[in-house]
Design a protein around this motif. Structure first.
Motif, PDB file in Angstrom:
ATOM      1  N   LEU A   8       0.814  -1.210   0.000  1.00 36.93           N
ATOM      2  CA  LEU A   8       0.000   0.000   0.000  1.00 36.93           C
ATOM      3  C   LEU A   8       0.851   1.266   0.000  1.00 36.93           C
ATOM      4  O   LEU A   8       1.853   1.353   0.701  1.00 36.93           O
ATOM      5  CB  LEU A   8      -0.913   0.015   1.233  1.00 36.93           C
ATOM      6  N   SER A   9       0.414   2.237  -0.785  1.00 38.70           N
ATOM      7  CA  SER A   9       1.052   3.557  -0.753  1.00 38.70           C
ATOM      8  C   SER A   9       0.546   4.327   0.475  1.00 38.70           C
ATOM      9  O   SER A   9      -0.414   3.914   1.143  1.00 38.70           O
ATOM     10  CB  SER A   9       0.688   4.335  -2.017  1.00 38.70           C
ATOM     11  N   ASP A  10       1.183   5.465   0.763  1.00 41.37           N
ATOM     12  CA  ASP A  10       0.721   6.301   1.870  1.00 41.37           C
ATOM     13  C   ASP A  10      -0.740   6.718   1.676  1.00 41.37           C
ATOM     14  O   ASP A  10      -1.532   6.729   2.613  1.00 41.37           O
ATOM     15  CB  ASP A  10       1.589   7.565   1.993  1.00 41.37           C
ATOM     16  N   ALA A  11      -1.080   7.047   0.433  1.00 42.62           N
ATOM     17  CA  ALA A  11      -2.448   7.489   0.165  1.00 42.62           C
ATOM     18  C   ALA A  11      -3.437   6.353   0.427  1.00 42.62           C
ATOM     19  O   ALA A  11      -4.524   6.571   0.957  1.00 42.62           O
ATOM     20  CB  ALA A  11      -2.569   7.984  -1.270  1.00 42.62           C
ATOM     21  N   GLN A  12      -3.028   5.140   0.063  1.00 45.99           N
ATOM     22  CA  GLN A  12      -3.923   4.000   0.300  1.00 45.99           C
ATOM     23  C   GLN A  12      -4.048   3.697   1.792  1.00 45.99           C
ATOM     24  O   GLN A  12      -5.117   3.358   2.281  1.00 45.99           O
ATOM     25  CB  GLN A  12      -3.416   2.780  -0.474  1.00 45.99           C
ATOM     26  N   TRP A  13      -2.924   3.816   2.523  1.00 44.98           N
ATOM     27  CA  TRP A  13      -3.006   3.637   3.970  1.00 44.98           C
ATOM     28  C   TRP A  13      -3.912   4.690   4.603  1.00 44.98           C
ATOM     29  O   TRP A  13      -4.693   4.399   5.508  1.00 44.98           O
ATOM     30  CB  TRP A  13      -1.618   3.725   4.611  1.00 44.98           C
ATOM     31  N   ALA A  14      -3.796   5.935   4.108  1.00 42.59           N
ATOM     32  CA  ALA A  14      -4.646   7.001   4.647  1.00 42.59           C
ATOM     33  C   ALA A  14      -6.110   6.639   4.461  1.00 42.59           C
ATOM     34  O   ALA A  14      -6.919   6.803   5.373  1.00 42.59           O
ATOM     35  CB  ALA A  14      -4.332   8.328   3.963  1.00 42.59           C
ATOM     36  N   GLN A  15      -6.434   6.105   3.256  1.00 41.54           N
ATOM     37  CA  GLN A  15      -7.828   5.715   3.018  1.00 41.54           C
ATOM     38  C   GLN A  15      -8.257   4.638   4.015  1.00 41.54           C
ATOM     39  O   GLN A  15      -9.353   4.701   4.560  1.00 41.54           O
ATOM     40  CB  GLN A  15      -7.982   5.187   1.581  1.00 41.54           C
ATOM     41  N   PHE A  16      -7.400   3.677   4.272  1.00 43.68           N
ATOM     42  CA  PHE A  16      -7.789   2.586   5.186  1.00 43.68           C
ATOM     43  C   PHE A  16      -7.916   3.083   6.632  1.00 43.68           C
ATOM     44  O   PHE A  16      -8.819   2.704   7.362  1.00 43.68           O
ATOM     45  CB  PHE A  16      -6.767   1.449   5.113  1.00 43.68           C
TER      46      PHE A  16
END
Lengths: 416, 106
Positions: free
Chosen positions: B34-42
């Motif tokens: 996961l990218s940072d942006a994807q982690w932020a979404q989660f």
């Protein structure tokens, strides 16, 4: 009633004074504006005012789906303070408080701003440590703050129960003397009148149903009163921010919750200041008119219905009674709820979005009223210059990706 | 007070329940990818629709079991309750009101 006794030409209203002048026009929307502000609450109206006053931008419409200032601006507990923990928060909240201190003259309108001080009570040892830390942080930021021992709390507010044998004893409090309250309706009307004088159109009963995006840029809004073209669109819709942002394909880190408040019947002056307790979920002041105004913690579930559950009110009242035994015979007059937009770090989101020309002011959650002039000032700057004012620069949407959160759960004062 | 139909205990008062937020948000299948942006979404982003919403509840003062519900966030109507691990009834489509996140959800 017999008509034979009536005098032709006489009306019951003939003896009454003239209707007072309206504070703003009720214009029909024009086909196009340089800036469309979505949300005619305190923040939207203040943004409109400062767009005109500070930046000379007056081809502006404020669109409100209901009536002006009928959402959270009509439902909050009017507490104004700037004693937040972090430097980022101190910047924008203290900027706001300084504007409050000159707002009545600036708007040339009475807003009943009363700097009667705010006490934030501490009920446990960790509460005490956190509170003192916040006092020191405030002092380093030039904000008036002091730590009071229980006896001094009672000097500021004699009706607070400081006896050590209650369930959550008062171990002390932070005190900000410059904090206080204002009359929320008057604040909204003062901003609305000024914005209207600059020629800004305040358009009520006009719900935004869509955002028109061409390429990467917003070009207009769809409303229940037709399409309106816009050079820039500034969203300032509190609890409905997620719904609006979704119209442009944006997902926000916001959950909308009911937040309840209540008032008692009118009482003689009994409560000289504002008392907040994070731990027992109540905050109390006495309005100029005489009602005790109390707020609760949020209802746990997501909701847009502007109502909450009564057990929240019961808990809030039991907490208030333990802190203020003198309220035992006061009668509850009204309860209500507003929809608050809660972020993960209890700090707002004010700034740019991935869509050009679309600006976001939301996430103020349980504490947006105090920020009204400050965020109006900064949001207007953001819209006018297409870049954030230094005071709202930290409150970006992408801080949830970068990790640069501004965690104000401790100072937010309301249980989340 | 609103009654909430626990799938095991039946209708109980709302005050007996603990709220768990959006349902069906699974831990990422490939956390290392996961990218940072994807982690932020989660971590930080959840749907926030005005309308039907699939969410988790726990009967804290009763059976203490988690379950799922579809509730209309505008009217507070509970449209369906169903057990953990099950999907919402086909007849009730919870709206997200948002584009789906770039994160695996189950």
């Amino acid at each position: 009633m017999s008509t034979s006794t009536s005098v032709v030409g006489a009306s019951p209203a003939d003896g009454l004074p003239d209707h007072p002048a309206f504070l703003w026009r009720n214009p029909a929307p024009k086909p196009s504006y340089d800036v469309v502000i979505v949300g005619g609450g305190g923040h939207g109206l203040a943004t409109a005012y400062y767009l005109a006053k500070n930046h000379g931008i007056t081809n502006v419409a404020v669109l409100e789906k209901g009536w002006l200032a009928g959402g959270n601006m009509a439902r909050n507990t009017t507490i104004i303070r700037s004693n937040y923990l972090w430097d980022e928060s101190s910047g924008i909240y203290e900027h706001s408080l300084k504007l409050w201190e000159g707002l009545e003259e600036d708007l040339d309108y009475p807003i009943l701003f009363s700097q009667r001080g705010v006490l934030n009570l501490a009920h446990g040892l960790q509460d005490v440590r956190d509170s003192r830390r916040r006092v020191y942080a405030n002092q380093l930021n030039g904000i008036d703050a002091e730590w009071l021992e229980p006896e001094d709390v009672a000097k500021v507010c004699p009706i607070v129960n400081i006896s050590p044998d209650i369930r959550y004893p008062v171990l002390g409090a932070t005190y900000q003397p410059r904090a206080g309250i204002a009359k929320h309706d008057y604040v909204a009307w003062g901003f609305a009148r000024r914005a209207d004088e600059y020629g800004i159109d305040l358009i009520q009963n006009c719900e935004v149903t869509g955002l028109d995006v061409a390429g990467d840029r917003v070009v207009g809004v769809q409303t229940t009163r037709g399409r309106i073209a816009a050079g820039k669109v500034a969203l300032s819709a509190a609890g409905h921010s997620s719904v609006l942002a979704g119209m442009a394909g944006l997902r926000l880190p916001i959950q909308s919750h009911p937040l309840q408040a209540l008032v008692s019947e009118l009482l003689e002056p009994v409560h000289p200041t504002v008392v907040m307790s994070n731990a027992v979920h109540v905050y109390v002041s006495q309005a100029h008119k005489g009602e005790l105004v109390m707020g609760a913690g949020i209802d746990s579930y997501n909701g847009y219905g502007q109502r909450g559950a009564f057990h929240i009110i019961e808990r809030q009242m039991s907490a208030a009674l333990e802190l203020f035994p003198v309220f035992a015979r006061a009668h509850l007059l009204r309860t209500w709820a507003g929809i608050v937009d809660v972020t993960p770090d209890a700090s707002p989101i004010v700034g740019l979005t991935p869509v050009d020309g679309l600006y976001l002011n939301c996430g103020w959650g349980t504490g947006g009223f105090k920020a009204t002039p400050g965020v109006g000032w900064c949001f207007a700057h953001t819209v006018a210059h297409d870049e954030p004012h230094p005071y709202n620069a930290p409150f970006t949407l992408d801080r949830f990706t970068t990790g640069a959160l501004v965690d104000e759960h401790g100072a937010a004062g309301v249980a989340h | 007070m609103q009654l909430i139909p626990c799938p095991w205990c039946g209708d109980r008062e709302e005050a007996e329940f603990h709220y768990g937020g959006q349902a069906h948000v699974a831990y990422p299948d490939d956390p290392h990818g996961l990218s940072d942006a994807q982690w932020a979404q989660f971590v930080f982003f959840r749907d926030n629709p005005k309308g039907p919403f699939a969410e988790r509840w726990m009967h804290a003062a009763g059976c203490r079991r988690w379950f799922n519900a579809v509730r209309d966030t505008a009217t507070h109507d509970l449209l369906a309750v169903y057990r953990t691990g099950q999907q919402p009834p086909q007849s009730i489509a919870p709206s997200t009101g948002q584009d789906q996140a770039q994160v695996a959800t189950a």
